[in-house]
Design a protein around this motif. Structure first.
Motif, PDB file in Angstrom:
ATOM      1  N   LEU A  57      -4.023   2.681  -8.393  1.00  0.00           N
ATOM      2  CA  LEU A  57      -4.050   2.892  -6.947  1.00  0.00           C
ATOM      3  C   LEU A  57      -4.403   4.340  -6.621  1.00  0.00           C
ATOM      4  O   LEU A  57      -3.674   5.268  -7.013  1.00  0.00           O
ATOM      5  CB  LEU A  57      -2.685   2.548  -6.348  1.00  0.00           C
ATOM      6  CG  LEU A  57      -2.184   1.120  -6.634  1.00  0.00           C
ATOM      7  CD1 LEU A  57      -0.757   0.944  -6.145  1.00  0.00           C
ATOM      8  CD2 LEU A  57      -3.104   0.093  -5.999  1.00  0.00           C
ATOM      9  N   SER A 109       1.501   6.797  -0.569  1.00  0.00           N
ATOM     10  CA  SER A 109       0.608   5.834   0.079  1.00  0.00           C
ATOM     11  C   SER A 109      -0.709   5.788  -0.680  1.00  0.00           C
ATOM     12  O   SER A 109      -1.159   6.805  -1.235  1.00  0.00           O
ATOM     13  CB  SER A 109       0.356   6.224   1.538  1.00  0.00           C
ATOM     14  OG  SER A 109       1.567   6.250   2.266  1.00  0.00           O
ATOM     15  N   LYS A 166      -5.758   1.569  -1.961  1.00  0.00           N
ATOM     16  CA  LYS A 166      -5.886   0.145  -2.263  1.00  0.00           C
ATOM     17  C   LYS A 166      -4.492  -0.464  -2.234  1.00  0.00           C
ATOM     18  O   LYS A 166      -3.491   0.248  -2.332  1.00  0.00           O
ATOM     19  CB  LYS A 166      -6.511  -0.085  -3.650  1.00  0.00           C
ATOM     20  CG  LYS A 166      -7.979   0.305  -3.796  1.00  0.00           C
ATOM     21  CD  LYS A 166      -8.457   0.053  -5.224  1.00  0.00           C
ATOM     22  CE  LYS A 166      -9.914   0.451  -5.430  1.00  0.00           C
ATOM     23  NZ  LYS A 166     -10.831  -0.542  -4.845  1.00  0.00           N
ATOM     24  N   ARG A 167      -4.436  -1.791  -2.118  1.00  0.00           N
ATOM     25  CA  ARG A 167      -3.132  -2.441  -2.196  1.00  0.00           C
ATOM     26  C   ARG A 167      -2.906  -2.971  -3.609  1.00  0.00           C
ATOM     27  O   ARG A 167      -3.849  -3.205  -4.368  1.00  0.00           O
ATOM     28  CB  ARG A 167      -3.016  -3.571  -1.171  1.00  0.00           C
ATOM     29  CG  ARG A 167      -4.006  -4.700  -1.326  1.00  0.00           C
ATOM     30  CD  ARG A 167      -3.765  -5.789  -0.279  1.00  0.00           C
ATOM     31  NE  ARG A 167      -4.823  -6.789  -0.287  1.00  0.00           N
ATOM     32  CZ  ARG A 167      -4.853  -7.837  -1.100  1.00  0.00           C
ATOM     33  NH1 ARG A 167      -3.877  -8.020  -1.971  1.00  0.00           N
ATOM     34  NH2 ARG A 167      -5.848  -8.704  -1.045  1.00  0.00           N
ATOM     35  N   THR A 188       0.816  -1.215   0.000  1.00  0.00           N
ATOM     36  CA  THR A 188       0.000   0.000   0.000  1.00  0.00           C
ATOM     37  C   THR A 188       0.851   1.268   0.000  1.00  0.00           C
ATOM     38  O   THR A 188       0.306   2.369   0.088  1.00  0.00           O
ATOM     39  CB  THR A 188      -0.933   0.033   1.224  1.00  0.00           C
ATOM     40  OG1 THR A 188      -0.144  -0.051   2.421  1.00  0.00           O
ATOM     41  CG2 THR A 188      -1.931  -1.118   1.176  1.00  0.00           C
ATOM     42  N   ARG A 189       2.171   1.123  -0.107  1.00  0.00           N
ATOM     43  CA  ARG A 189       3.024   2.309  -0.184  1.00  0.00           C
ATOM     44  C   ARG A 189       4.407   1.914  -0.678  1.00  0.00           C
ATOM     45  O   ARG A 189       4.789   0.738  -0.642  1.00  0.00           O
ATOM     46  CB  ARG A 189       3.128   3.007   1.172  1.00  0.00           C
ATOM     47  CG  ARG A 189       3.741   2.150   2.267  1.00  0.00           C
ATOM     48  CD  ARG A 189       3.865   2.916   3.572  1.00  0.00           C
ATOM     49  NE  ARG A 189       4.608   2.142   4.573  1.00  0.00           N
ATOM     50  CZ  ARG A 189       5.209   2.669   5.634  1.00  0.00           C
ATOM     51  NH1 ARG A 189       5.143   3.979   5.850  1.00  0.00           N
ATOM     52  NH2 ARG A 189       5.864   1.911   6.489  1.00  0.00           N
ATOM     53  N   THR A 193      -7.897  -4.575  -4.094  1.00  0.00           N
ATOM     54  CA  THR A 193      -6.691  -4.417  -4.893  1.00  0.00           C
ATOM     55  C   THR A 193      -6.931  -3.464  -6.057  1.00  0.00           C
ATOM     56  O   THR A 193      -8.069  -3.181  -6.434  1.00  0.00           O
ATOM     57  CB  THR A 193      -6.213  -5.772  -5.436  1.00  0.00           C
ATOM     58  OG1 THR A 193      -7.238  -6.326  -6.272  1.00  0.00           O
ATOM     59  CG2 THR A 193      -5.907  -6.733  -4.303  1.00  0.00           C
TER      60      THR A 193
END
Length: 651
Positions: free
Chosen positions: A183, A196, A199-200, A152-153, A294
């Motif tokens: 993202l 950041s 979503k992942r 996520t970052r 995601t």
């Protein structure tokens, strides 16, 4: 037209009391009410702005005796659009630039959002940083339990990200392995250089992955770019040279789909015998669901819908149609679609891919299975503009389809994908024919953009596929980012496939690769000019993996075969030639040591005597030594879409 009229006249009468209808939806309503029902809806030229998708059901085709045609009026071009015109433009100064802007209340109220804008008939660029090319991720800050869990970052490199006044509407497009990740920006920490996200990523990111940012205010710095501010409900556009505000036509998509052909195959009720002829389909928009954790799908952007969707359709046709300027796939033949035909269509300028056939799910009921469909003489190109992992033609759990004489090009990922069972489990993807297609500039586009993804092929297969044949195709200019720019790629569990009479050249990682599979045959092909190595065989297994015979392999480097090499592959009657005449390596062996292991016993290392291979002319001279090894010449000049002038409906 007027929807209170009968629709039985092509032009209004003198009294203007009767004439053509205004909308295709009204035409379908009247079809259900008429006795006898009409079997043809003829569409005059012009743009039909749809407020909702056009829906065709079994009731329509039963009423029309299973021979309903929706066709362009001769010499005219009807356009179905899922977009809305943006009006009320004003010129002003914003962030030090002269821009045009328009108020959009639906955006401010949260009822509409879009990632595409078409200005004066051309796709405009969503404000982007950098304007060209990509940034590289510097470092990951968090560990994940395995590669299938995302991040996520990440940390960006010094100097890569300028100060932005706002990032609430911004997105980061990260390219990782074989997927893109869209993202939403959650935070930018300029001190620690951290981006950041809300979503992942689909999979674990890797240092050096490529990315860029979209829809940030200061990124609006090039003519032809636009920025959408949700909080203001305002669209900003930086005009191109020569554009005038009074002539501006700006269209933003609003609908995810334009046409839905929907039967009930589980009940044995199909939409049958519908023909679409000469119609243009434009302007769709689709976003990842907010609840999706995601930023993308695990492969091929398979969950992205299509502008034209069919389910439970049988013997329907799309002939000489155009699908363009969409944010989705072009055409999808989903559950229970059987014996349909897509022919002579232009499918281009795509947010995702071209054609989807089948689905990831295995259907036990034959009525719900998808099979026997044909895609022929289509040009499918310029895709992946929103979902880079989308493919030209995707076939999932579907059998006995025919992909013939298509031209597929300029995708960031695979040209043709067939399968959807990883490994040796149950699969429905057998008996597919891939013949006389021209697939090129996959991974790296013809304008030089890319590669950004890995693990791709001109054609990519998965699972057990007895009876699938790949022959007489032309594959070239295929490039992967980290690895995996292959021409013909048999991935996990590929079984029972024949690849013959194909020409493959200019790939980054090999003309042919088998990850793992069983009893495949690769024969009478030409593989040339792969960058890193010519052929790859990855996973050793305790059965016959594939047979490689009567092929010609031409290259410039030393490594001919690489990977997990064991005794369960069979090589023979091949002709190999390295243009500088130096040694060839098969794994760790030179050619004599390779032969001593029982491989390529009858093969030769000698010049095949092509006419002019450096310029793409792979015709063999009459005295080529390949003929003595049993090689049969084939003609790939016939590969690709055969163009025909569109005239009237073919009866």
């Amino acid at each position: 037209g007027n929807d209170v009229w009968s629709g039985r006249r092509a032009t209004p009468n003198r009294q203007r009391s009767d004439g053509p209808l205004r909308t295709p939806q009204r035409a379908l309503q009247l079809l259900l009410q008429s006795e006898p029902a009409p079997t043809e809806i003829r569409l005059r030229g012009g743009v039909y702005y749809l407020q909702e998708p056009l829906i065709i059901t079994p009731e329509h085709t039963e009423k029309a005796q299973r021979r309903l045609t929706l066709s362009a009026y001769e010499g005219e071009t009807p356009i179905f659009s899922g977009g809305r015109r943006i009006v009320g433009w004003q010129q002003g100064k914003w962030n030090g630039k002269i821009v045009w802007s328009a108020e959009i209340p639906e955006v401010r109220e949260g009822r509409w959002s879009f990632r595409q804008l078409f200005v004066n008939g051309r796709r405009a660029t969503r404000a982007r940083h950098p304007n060209k090319g990509y940034l590289e991720m510097e470092a990951l800050l968090d560990s994940t339990p395995d590669w299938v869990h995302g991040h996520t970052r990440f940390r960006y490199r010094a100097g890569d990200i300028p100060m932005f006044s706002s990032f609430e509407n911004g997105e980061v497009l990260v390219f990782n392995r074989w997927v893109e990740n869209r993202l939403p920006l959650k935070a930018i920490d300029p001190q620690e250089r951290i981006l950041s996200f809300g979503k992942r990523s689909t999979f674990a990111l890797q240092e050096g992955d490529l990315y860029y940012l979209e829809n940030l205010p200061e990124a609006l710095d090039m003519p032809g770019e636009w920025y959408l501010s949700h909080c203001e409900g305002k669209l900003y556009y930086l005009p191109r040279q020569g554009e005038r505000i009074e002539d501006l036509e700006a269209i933003a998509p609003a609908l995810p789909q334009l046409v839905r052909v929907v039967g009930q195959p589980e009940q044995g009720r199909y939409v049958e015998g519908v023909r679409f002829y000469g119609i243009v389909f434009r302007h769709t928009e689709w976003s990842l669901p907010a609840e999706m954790e995601t930023g993308g799908f695990v492969q091929a952007a398979f969950g992205v819908p299509a502008a034209i969707y069919a389910e439970g359709a049988r013997r329907c046709e799309w002939i000489h149609c155009t699908v363009e300027q969409v944010g989705t796939y072009g055409i999808e033949l989903g559950r229970g679609c059987q014996h349909n035909r897509i022919e002579g269509c232009m499918i281009h300028d795509l947010g995702a891919g071209g054609v989807k056939i089948g689905e990831p799910t295995i259907r036990e009921d034959p009525r719900e299975q998808t099979f026997g469909n044909t895609v022929q003489d289509c040009v499918i190109q310029d895709g992946g503009k929103l979902f880079a992992s989308a493919v030209g033609i995707w076939i999932g759990q579907s059998y006995s389809n025919r992909l013939i004489h298509n031209t597929i090009s300029n995708f960031y990922y695979t040209g043709i994908s067939i399968g959807w069972t990883w490994g040796y489990g149950k699969s429905l993807a057998g008996g597919n024919l891939v013949e006389f297609n021209h697939v090129h500039h996959i991974g790296m586009r013809s304008d030089g953009d890319g590669p950004v993804l890995s693990d791709m092929g001109g054609i990519y297969t998965l699972g057990i596929q007895h009876g699938t044949v790949i022959r007489n195709n032309l594959w070239h200019d295929i490039a992967g980012y980290r690895y995996g720019g292959w021409g013909i790629y048999f991935d996990e569990g590929s079984t029972g496939i024949v690849a013959e009479n194909n020409l493959v050249y200019r790939t980054t990682h090999g003309g042919f690769h088998q990850h793992y599979g069983r009893e495949n045959i690769v024969r009478n092909n030409i593989f040339a000019y792969a960058r890193d190595h010519q052929i790859q065989a990855s996973r050793p297994e305790d059965h016959l993996r594939f047979t490689f015979e009567r092929n010609i392999v031409l290259g410039r480097g030393a490594q001919w075969l690489t990977g997990g090499i064991d005794a369960n592959i069979r090589f023979d009657y091949n002709l190999y030639w390295r243009e500088d005449g130096d040694e060839l390596r098969f794994g760790g062996d030179d050619f004599l040591a390779w032969q001593a292991k029982g491989q390529d016993v009858h093969s030769r290392v000698t010049d095949p005597l092509f006419e002019n291979p450096a310029e793409g002319d792979f015709r063999l001279k009459p005295n080529s030594p390949a003929f003595a090894l049993g090689f049969k010449p084939f003609d790939v000049s016939k590969a690709g879409a055969r163009r025909r002038k569109q005239t009237k409906i073919e009866q």
